[in-house]
Design an enzyme around this catalytic site. Structure first.
Site, PDB file in Angstrom:
ATOM      1  N   ASP A 187       1.838  -0.763 -37.078  1.00  0.00           N
ATOM      2  CA  ASP A 187       3.129  -0.090 -36.981  1.00  0.00           C
ATOM      3  C   ASP A 187       3.462   0.548 -38.339  1.00  0.00           C
ATOM      4  O   ASP A 187       3.361  -0.111 -39.384  1.00  0.00           O
ATOM      5  CB  ASP A 187       4.172  -1.168 -36.620  1.00  0.00           C
ATOM      6  CG  ASP A 187       5.505  -0.593 -36.211  1.00  0.00           C
ATOM      7  OD1 ASP A 187       5.546   0.568 -35.748  1.00  0.00           O
ATOM      8  OD2 ASP A 187       6.515  -1.328 -36.322  1.00  0.00           O
ATOM      9  N   ASP A 195       2.436   7.111 -40.196  1.00  0.00           N
ATOM     10  CA  ASP A 195       3.804   7.636 -40.230  1.00  0.00           C
ATOM     11  C   ASP A 195       3.967   8.562 -41.427  1.00  0.00           C
ATOM     12  O   ASP A 195       4.284   8.122 -42.534  1.00  0.00           O
ATOM     13  CB  ASP A 195       4.794   6.468 -40.291  1.00  0.00           C
ATOM     14  CG  ASP A 195       6.233   6.953 -40.295  1.00  0.00           C
ATOM     15  OD1 ASP A 195       6.448   8.193 -40.309  1.00  0.00           O
ATOM     16  OD2 ASP A 195       7.139   6.109 -40.264  1.00  0.00           O
TER      17      ASP A 195
HETATM   18  P1  13P Z   1      14.038  -2.022 -33.666  1.00  0.00           P
HETATM   19  O1  13P Z   1      14.489  -2.314 -35.063  1.00  0.00           O
HETATM   20  O2  13P Z   1      15.078  -1.253 -32.907  1.00  0.00           O
HETATM   21  O3  13P Z   1      13.629  -3.249 -32.928  1.00  0.00           O
HETATM   22  O4  13P Z   1      12.755  -1.051 -33.754  1.00  0.00           O
HETATM   23  C1  13P Z   1      11.478  -1.549 -33.958  1.00  0.00           C
HETATM   24  C2  13P Z   1      10.492  -0.482 -34.308  1.00  0.00           C
HETATM   25  O5  13P Z   1      10.684   0.695 -34.111  1.00  0.00           O
HETATM   26  C3  13P Z   1       9.223  -0.927 -34.890  1.00  0.00           C
HETATM   27  O6  13P Z   1       8.426   0.151 -35.264  1.00  0.00           O
HETATM   28  O1  G3H Z   2       9.760  -0.421 -38.051  1.00  0.00           O
HETATM   29  C1  G3H Z   2      10.119  -1.485 -38.509  1.00  0.00           C
HETATM   30  C2  G3H Z   2       9.724  -2.748 -37.848  1.00  0.00           C
HETATM   31  O2  G3H Z   2      10.854  -3.361 -37.291  1.00  0.00           O
HETATM   32  C3  G3H Z   2       8.972  -3.644 -38.796  1.00  0.00           C
HETATM   33  O3  G3H Z   2       9.803  -4.194 -39.743  1.00  0.00           O
HETATM   34  O4  G3H Z   2       8.589  -3.814 -41.922  1.00  0.00           O
HETATM   35  O5  G3H Z   2      10.370  -5.585 -41.687  1.00  0.00           O
HETATM   36  O6  G3H Z   2       8.147  -5.889 -40.591  1.00  0.00           O
HETATM   37  P1  G3H Z   2       9.185  -4.909 -41.074  1.00  0.00           P
HETATM   38 ZN    ZN Z   3       9.453   1.842 -35.954  1.00  0.00          ZN
END
Ligand code: 13P
Ligand code: G3H
Ligand code: ZN
Length: 337
Positions: A95, A117
């Site tokens: 992510d 990203d």
């Molecule tokens: P939320 O903070 O709305 O749960 O979004 C999570 C997210 O987009 C992780 O990439």
């Molecule tokens: O996009 C953000 C996600 O909620 C991940 O959050 O970087 O605190 O693990 P984090």
């Molecule tokens: Zn996100």
């Protein structure tokens, strides 16, 4: 030594996204950082026969340890089978990857999907970086998510005061020149448990709760018109369930005016080309509610299995609810037997 996601029993996002776009539902992408979250995600998705994306941020990767993560993902596939889901479809996804090196490392260590990203970069730089990641990842059949447009709030370590909606006129050029498999867009969602300021909302006269403004569905429609059938991703899609916020606040927490995306808007988005919906904050809230409640009810508890057990139950209920009632991904595995 490099390991392929295929050796771990994982899948990439290609086929599941095709089916989700055609079938009018979305695949859940749940972030996880610890064992209890992973257990709850796999239990809910296996019992409901839903494909699932296990999301790991750069911070989560550091927290959970990248080597352990590979084995946790492999273990998740075996656990799903043990639960009676004989053909699970589990994606291990990075992510908010912020560099080529991080994405490459994930591809080399068993991730089946990565996000690069580049949304905070100038347009041409976003294209160049995204294409570099796609060219590498595709050699190993790993799928890639890119992002166009800026979400308000914090995206990993990048903070944006205001959101900039995705420009539909840019999406064809971006998708064609980068070769991405899916595209995250900005239509008014944002990360965290405070998605809108109280002054952006109205108040429900009966409950007094904040009612957020609607998402920019016109932007989503514009994107779909430009890229028919192309897999679209929504970040920042927690709905911040008031039941958990209330439990937290009633048990010593302080989360005033926390507000998320109403679930009916996510349901509507799931029926469109949006085929991946990211949820992290809701799980954090469910976990915290379980822990706080247990501590207040049982001040004598000191075994993490006691207070994490309740937290895990709350998270499992939350994931099941999202799958069945919001995203509609239950009973959508390619092989249901
Ligand atoms: P939320 O903070 O709305 O749960 O979004 C999570 C997210 O987009 C992780 O990439
Ligand atoms: O996009 C953000 C996600 O909620 C991940 O959050 O970087 O605190 O693990 P984090
Ligand atoms: Zn996100």
């Amino acid at each position: 030594m490099a390991v392929s996601f295929k050796e771990l029993g994982l899948v990439n996002t290609r086929e599941m996204f095709k089916r989700a776009v055609n079938g009018g539902y979305a695949i859940p992408a749940f972030n996880f950082n610890n064992l209890e979250q992973l257990q709850a995600i796999i239990k809910a998705s296996s019992e409901l026969k839903s494909p699932v994306i296990l999301q790991v941020s750069k911070g989560a990767r550091k927290y959970a340890n990248q080597t352990l993560l590979r084995y946790l993902a492999e273990g998740a596939v075996e656990y799903a089978k043990e639960l009676g889901c004989h053909h699970p479809e589990i994606v291990l996804h990075l992510d908010h990857g912020d560099s080529f090196e991080l994405c490459k490392n994930c591809v080399d260590t068993g991730f089946s999907s990565v996000m690069i990203d580049g949304s905070s970069l100038p347009y041409e730089e976003n294209i160049a970086l995204t294409k570099q990641v796609v060219d590498y990842a595709h050699q190993f059949d790993v799928t890639v998510e890119g992002e166009l447009g800026v979400l308000a709030g914090v995206e990993d370590e990048v903070v944006a005061e205001e959101s900039h909606y995705t420009k539909p006129e840019e999406v064809v050029d971006f998708a064609t020149r980068t070769g991405v498999d899916s595209l995250a867009i900005s239509i008014g969602t944002s990360h965290g448990a405070y998605k809108f300021k109280p002054e952006q909302c109205t108040r429900d006269p009966k409950t007094g709760r904040l009612v957020p403004p609607p998402l920019a569905f016109d932007v989503l429609e514009g994107v779909e018109k430009e890229l028919p059938g192309f897999p679209i991703v929504l970040h920042g899609s927690s709905s911040v369930p008031q039941e958990y916020v209330d439990i937290i606040n009633a048990n010593g927490g302080k989360l005033p005016n926390a507000v998320g995306i109403p679930e009916e808007q996510l349901r509507k988005a799931s029926k469109s080309a949006v085929c991946k919906i990211n949820i992290d904050s809701d799980s954090r809230l469910a976990f915290t509610a379980g822990v706080r409640e247990t501590f207040v009810q049982h001040p004598d508890y000191f075994d993490p299995r006691q207070y994490c057990g309740k937290a895990r139950e709350y998270m499992e209920q939350l994931y099941a609810h999202k799958i069945k009632e919001v995203l509609g991904s239950d009973n959508k595995l390619a092989q249901l037997d």
